[in-house]
Design a protein around this motif. Structure first.
Motif, mmCIF file in Angstrom:
data_model
loop_
_atom_site.group_PDB
_atom_site.id
_atom_site.type_symbol
_atom_site.label_atom_id
_atom_site.label_comp_id
_atom_site.label_asym_id
_atom_site.label_seq_id
_atom_site.Cartn_x
_atom_site.Cartn_y
_atom_site.Cartn_z
ATOM 1 N N GLU A 135 -0.363 -1.486 -0.966
ATOM 2 C CA GLU A 135 1.048 -1.274 -0.644
ATOM 3 C C GLU A 135 1.763 -0.532 -1.773
ATOM 4 O O GLU A 135 2.599 0.346 -1.518
ATOM 5 C CB GLU A 135 1.732 -2.619 -0.379
ATOM 6 N N GLN A 138 0.798 3.092 -1.811
ATOM 7 C CA GLN A 138 1.556 3.788 -0.766
ATOM 8 C C GLN A 138 2.991 4.061 -1.215
ATOM 9 O O GLN A 138 3.527 5.140 -0.978
ATOM 10 C CB GLN A 138 1.575 2.944 0.514
ATOM 11 N N ARG A 172 -2.001 -7.704 5.948
ATOM 12 C CA ARG A 172 -1.058 -7.286 6.987
ATOM 13 C C ARG A 172 -1.005 -8.264 8.153
ATOM 14 O O ARG A 172 -0.049 -8.242 8.927
ATOM 15 C CB ARG A 172 -1.439 -5.890 7.479
ATOM 16 N N THR A 196 -4.464 0.292 10.840
ATOM 17 C CA THR A 196 -4.864 0.563 9.455
ATOM 18 C C THR A 196 -5.928 1.646 9.398
ATOM 19 O O THR A 196 -5.912 2.496 8.498
ATOM 20 C CB THR A 196 -5.359 -0.731 8.786
#
Length: 229
Positions: A135, A138, A172, A196
């Motif tokens: 995360e 990203q 997630r 994903t």
């Protein structure tokens, strides 16, 4: 250290230099860390902060913590002091405490966001929170375009997502629809897996577009595509 050098060439402030020192520590070069902290001390206007950095360069962790606590008492919004305390926690393997300081710093600054996300990704990785690390990788991507290292950052994020796919999916699935035994429903798991997979593929494809002709990127995209068929 994808863009530490670039940032250090832009007459950075003390907080950015502290960021760089913490990342350099992860890469295991004490000489670079000391040199960067000395630059940060010269750029700092806080006496407590300078004394904390001096203690760090001498390896006096307890004194450094005390000085940095004093710096934060004087200025609770000191991003540099928060990063330096995270730096000390990283050195002693206290990754949860480091993450808390770094997350607080991200709320206080936008300029240091790319380096902070890199640090948080490394801290999460060392804590085996691979989904959290992904995360943060990203979150770094929007900044990578401004600093000119978008292909490498995008490829690094794609590669990390591919290598730790199951952990990313598991992260997630938290908060998704649960069965009575606490596990995620098959439908929810399948949806997260599919989303994903598509996301990681798009990251590989974007890296290839950003650096057309890069054989390593193209090979990684082919390999990921083959494993998902």
């Amino acid at each position: 250290q994808r863009h530490i050098a670039a940032l250090l060439g832009l007459q950075p402030d003390a907080a950015t230099l502290c960021d760089a020192a913490a990342l350099q520590q992860f890469h295991g070069n004490p000489r670079d860390v000391v040199g960067t902290l000395q630059q940060a001390s010269a750029a700092s206007t806080s006496a407590a902060l300078r004394m904390g950095m001096a203690a760090m360069t001498l390896g006096q962790a307890a004194d450094a913590h005390a000085q940095l606590d004093g710096a934060l008492a004087q200025c609770p919004h000191s991003v540099a002091a928060l990063i330096l305390q995270a730096h000390l926690h990283i050195a002693s393997g206290e990754y949860d405490a480091a993450a808390l300081r770094l997350r607080t710093a991200t709320l206080l600054t936008h300029d240091n966001a790319p380096l902070l996300h890199q640090l948080l990704a490394k801290v999460s990785e060392h804590s085996r929170d691979y989904g959290g690390a992904y995360e943060h990788l990203q979150a770094e991507l929007p900044f990578s375009r401004s600093y000119g290292y978008a292909p490498k950052a995008t490829f690094a994020c794609a590669t990390f997502g591919a290598e730790h796919f199951d952990a990313v999916v598991q992260k997630r699935c938290q908060g998704q629809r649960q069965k009575a035994d606490g596990s995620v429903t098959d439908a929810a798991l399948h949806r997260v897996q599919q989303d994903t997979r598509k996301e990681v593929r798009k990251l590989f494809e974007r890296a290839c577009r950003l650096d057309a002709g890069n054989a390593m990127y193209a090979a990684a995209l082919r390999s990921w595509s083959e494993t998902q068929t």
